[in-house]
Motif scaffolding. Structure first.
Motif, PDB file in Angstrom:
ATOM      1  N   ALA A 142      -0.908   3.708  -8.678  1.00 24.37           N
ATOM      2  CA  ALA A 142      -1.503   2.896  -7.629  1.00 24.37           C
ATOM      3  C   ALA A 142      -1.295   3.573  -6.290  1.00 24.37           C
ATOM      4  N   PHE A 143      -2.320   3.546  -5.484  1.00 27.16           N
ATOM      5  CA  PHE A 143      -2.226   4.161  -4.176  1.00 27.16           C
ATOM      6  C   PHE A 143      -2.350   3.096  -3.090  1.00 27.16           C
ATOM      7  N   ASN A 144      -1.716   1.940  -3.307  1.00 26.54           N
ATOM      8  CA  ASN A 144      -1.624   0.906  -2.292  1.00 26.54           C
ATOM      9  C   ASN A 144      -0.806   1.451  -1.144  1.00 26.54           C
ATOM     10  N   GLU A 145      -1.268   1.345   0.058  1.00 32.89           N
ATOM     11  CA  GLU A 145      -0.495   1.738   1.223  1.00 32.89           C
ATOM     12  C   GLU A 145      -0.442   0.559   2.180  1.00 32.89           C
ATOM     13  N   VAL A 146       0.773   0.150   2.549  1.00 31.47           N
ATOM     14  CA  VAL A 146       0.941  -0.958   3.483  1.00 31.47           C
ATOM     15  C   VAL A 146       2.043  -0.603   4.477  1.00 31.47           C
ATOM     16  N   PRO A 147       1.956  -1.144   5.687  1.00 37.08           N
ATOM     17  CA  PRO A 147       3.037  -0.919   6.647  1.00 37.08           C
ATOM     18  C   PRO A 147       4.353  -1.494   6.120  1.00 37.08           C
ATOM     19  N   ASP A 148       5.457  -0.776   6.370  1.00 37.74           N
ATOM     20  CA  ASP A 148       6.780  -1.246   5.935  1.00 37.74           C
ATOM     21  C   ASP A 148       7.060  -2.667   6.406  1.00 37.74           C
ATOM     22  N   ASP A 149       6.636  -2.985   7.622  1.00 37.12           N
ATOM     23  CA  ASP A 149       6.898  -4.316   8.176  1.00 37.12           C
ATOM     24  C   ASP A 149       6.252  -5.433   7.377  1.00 37.12           C
ATOM     25  N   ASP A 150       5.233  -5.108   6.570  1.00 36.12           N
ATOM     26  CA  ASP A 150       4.558  -6.122   5.758  1.00 36.12           C
ATOM     27  C   ASP A 150       5.248  -6.361   4.416  1.00 36.12           C
TER      28      ASP A 150
ATOM     29  N   LEU B   6      17.441  -5.520  -2.685  1.00 33.80           N
ATOM     30  CA  LEU B   6      16.471  -4.541  -2.177  1.00 33.80           C
ATOM     31  C   LEU B   6      15.287  -4.352  -3.131  1.00 33.80           C
ATOM     32  N   ILE B   7      14.817  -5.466  -3.697  1.00 30.23           N
ATOM     33  CA  ILE B   7      13.600  -5.466  -4.493  1.00 30.23           C
ATOM     34  C   ILE B   7      12.465  -5.845  -3.543  1.00 30.23           C
ATOM     35  N   TYR B   8      11.472  -4.965  -3.433  1.00 29.44           N
ATOM     36  CA  TYR B   8      10.404  -5.101  -2.446  1.00 29.44           C
ATOM     37  C   TYR B   8       9.189  -5.806  -3.038  1.00 29.44           C
ATOM     38  N   THR B   9       8.638  -6.736  -2.232  1.00 30.94           N
ATOM     39  CA  THR B   9       7.447  -7.470  -2.638  1.00 30.94           C
ATOM     40  C   THR B   9       6.414  -7.416  -1.515  1.00 30.94           C
ATOM     41  N   TYR B  10       5.178  -7.627  -1.929  1.00 27.92           N
ATOM     42  CA  TYR B  10       4.068  -7.702  -0.975  1.00 27.92           C
ATOM     43  C   TYR B  10       3.181  -8.844  -1.440  1.00 27.92           C
ATOM     44  N   GLY B  11       2.993  -9.817  -0.584  1.00 29.42           N
ATOM     45  CA  GLY B  11       2.197 -10.978  -0.959  1.00 29.42           C
ATOM     46  C   GLY B  11       2.809 -11.739  -2.122  1.00 29.42           C
ATOM     47  N   GLY B  12       4.127 -11.727  -2.230  1.00 31.00           N
ATOM     48  CA  GLY B  12       4.827 -12.451  -3.291  1.00 31.00           C
ATOM     49  C   GLY B  12       4.912 -11.723  -4.617  1.00 31.00           C
ATOM     50  N   GLU B  13       4.345 -10.531  -4.714  1.00 32.70           N
ATOM     51  CA  GLU B  13       4.348  -9.747  -5.956  1.00 32.70           C
ATOM     52  C   GLU B  13       5.187  -8.486  -5.785  1.00 32.70           C
ATOM     53  N   LEU B  14       5.792  -8.017  -6.885  1.00 30.22           N
ATOM     54  CA  LEU B  14       6.514  -6.745  -6.837  1.00 30.22           C
ATOM     55  C   LEU B  14       5.563  -5.666  -6.338  1.00 30.22           C
ATOM     56  N   PHE B  15       6.025  -4.871  -5.407  1.00 28.40           N
ATOM     57  CA  PHE B  15       5.149  -3.892  -4.767  1.00 28.40           C
ATOM     58  C   PHE B  15       5.184  -2.549  -5.480  1.00 28.40           C
ATOM     59  N   THR B  16       4.004  -2.007  -5.744  1.00 30.22           N
ATOM     60  CA  THR B  16       3.835  -0.642  -6.230  1.00 30.22           C
ATOM     61  C   THR B  16       2.866   0.038  -5.282  1.00 30.22           C
ATOM     62  N   GLY B  17       3.318   1.121  -4.692  1.00 30.46           N
ATOM     63  CA  GLY B  17       2.490   1.854  -3.741  1.00 30.46           C
ATOM     64  C   GLY B  17       3.358   2.556  -2.727  1.00 30.46           C
ATOM     65  N   ILE B  18       2.820   2.717  -1.541  1.00 30.68           N
ATOM     66  CA  ILE B  18       3.520   3.429  -0.471  1.00 30.68           C
ATOM     67  C   ILE B  18       3.675   2.506   0.721  1.00 30.68           C
ATOM     68  N   GLY B  19       4.919   2.362   1.169  1.00 32.70           N
ATOM     69  CA  GLY B  19       5.200   1.670   2.416  1.00 32.70           C
ATOM     70  C   GLY B  19       5.333   2.733   3.497  1.00 32.70           C
ATOM     71  N   TYR B  20       4.727   2.497   4.648  1.00 35.37           N
ATOM     72  CA  TYR B  20       4.757   3.520   5.689  1.00 35.37           C
ATOM     73  C   TYR B  20       5.061   2.908   7.049  1.00 35.37           C
ATOM     74  N   GLU B  21       5.479   3.775   7.958  1.00 31.18           N
ATOM     75  CA  GLU B  21       5.703   3.390   9.344  1.00 31.18           C
ATOM     76  C   GLU B  21       4.943   4.380  10.221  1.00 31.18           C
ATOM     77  N   GLU B  22       4.300   3.847  11.258  1.00 31.48           N
ATOM     78  CA  GLU B  22       3.569   4.694  12.193  1.00 31.48           C
ATOM     79  C   GLU B  22       4.073   4.429  13.603  1.00 31.48           C
ATOM     80  N   SER B  23       3.950   5.457  14.435  1.00 28.49           N
ATOM     81  CA  SER B  23       4.299   5.345  15.843  1.00 28.49           C
ATOM     82  C   SER B  23       3.310   6.184  16.635  1.00 28.49           C
ATOM     83  N   ASP B  24       2.772   5.615  17.680  1.00 27.29           N
ATOM     84  CA  ASP B  24       1.792   6.317  18.515  1.00 27.29           C
ATOM     85  C   ASP B  24       0.643   6.885  17.693  1.00 27.29           C
ATOM     86  N   GLY B  25       0.211   6.133  16.676  1.00 28.38           N
ATOM     87  CA  GLY B  25      -0.941   6.526  15.886  1.00 28.38           C
ATOM     88  C   GLY B  25      -0.699   7.589  14.828  1.00 28.38           C
ATOM     89  N   ARG B  26       0.553   7.949  14.591  1.00 28.49           N
ATOM     90  CA  ARG B  26       0.819   8.941  13.554  1.00 28.49           C
ATOM     91  C   ARG B  26       1.909   8.422  12.611  1.00 28.49           C
TER      92      ARG B  26
END
Length: 167
Positions: free
Chosen positions: A35-43, A50-70
């Motif tokens: 899966a190539f789900n990409e979501v901001p870490d803050d979401d 330290l089990i990560y979820t997104y929208g109430g479901e176990l998350f599979t994909g990439i969590g990322y952080e951006e600053s100044d557009g990069r």
């Protein structure tokens, strides 16, 4: 987006900015779905384990952080756990650090670079236990080194983890 990797087929996965691809091969009797789900870490949400979820479901994909557009960091997750290579970048966009996780635990290489691409730190972890470390200055001279040996206090724990988990 999902990609089905059939049995016996191989794919190389690159962490952006990295020169070290990871080889993935389809397993017998099952297709591998990447899966190539990409979501901001803050979401992402996480619990006390330290089990990560997104929208109430176990998350599979990439969590990322951006600053100044990069992008300044990304972490790969599988079924809510850190799995694979995480990357951080310097302000100039050059790779700062690559760290390998397995089931939320440091397992594999961790490498830190300066902005010129010189290796400043190389560590090798197994089941979260530091096996070896080499720290260098900007000229490449070794400043500090460590290697876990059979007589060290954590050696028995490492042997126990190897027998129990067999990663």
């Amino acid at each position: 987006m999902e990609l089905i990797l059939p049995e016996g087929h191989t794919m190389w996965v690159y962490c952006p900015g990295s020169a070290n691809p990871k080889k993935i091969t389809g397993k017998k009797s099952q297709a591998m779905i990447l899966a190539f789900n990409e979501v901001p870490d803050d979401d992402l949400d996480f619990d006390e384990d330290l089990i990560y979820t997104y929208g109430g479901e176990l998350f599979t994909g990439i969590g990322y952080e951006e600053s100044d557009g990069r992008r300044i960091s990304e972490i790969q997750y599988v079924n809510g756990r850190q799995e694979g290579v995480s990357c951080d970048w310097h302000a100039d966009g050059s790779l700062c650090e690559e760290t390998t996780f397995r089931q939320n635990v440091l397992h594999g290489r961790r490498v830190r670079y300066d902005t010129e691409g010189h290796v400043l730190l190389e560590e090798e972890y197994e089941y979260g236990i530091l096996r070896s470390k080499v720290e260098r200055d900007a000229e490449g001279e070794v400043m500090d080194a460590f290697e876990l040996k059979p007589g060290d206090p954590l050696w028995k724990t490492l042997v126990d983890f190897r027998e129990r988990f067999k990663w």
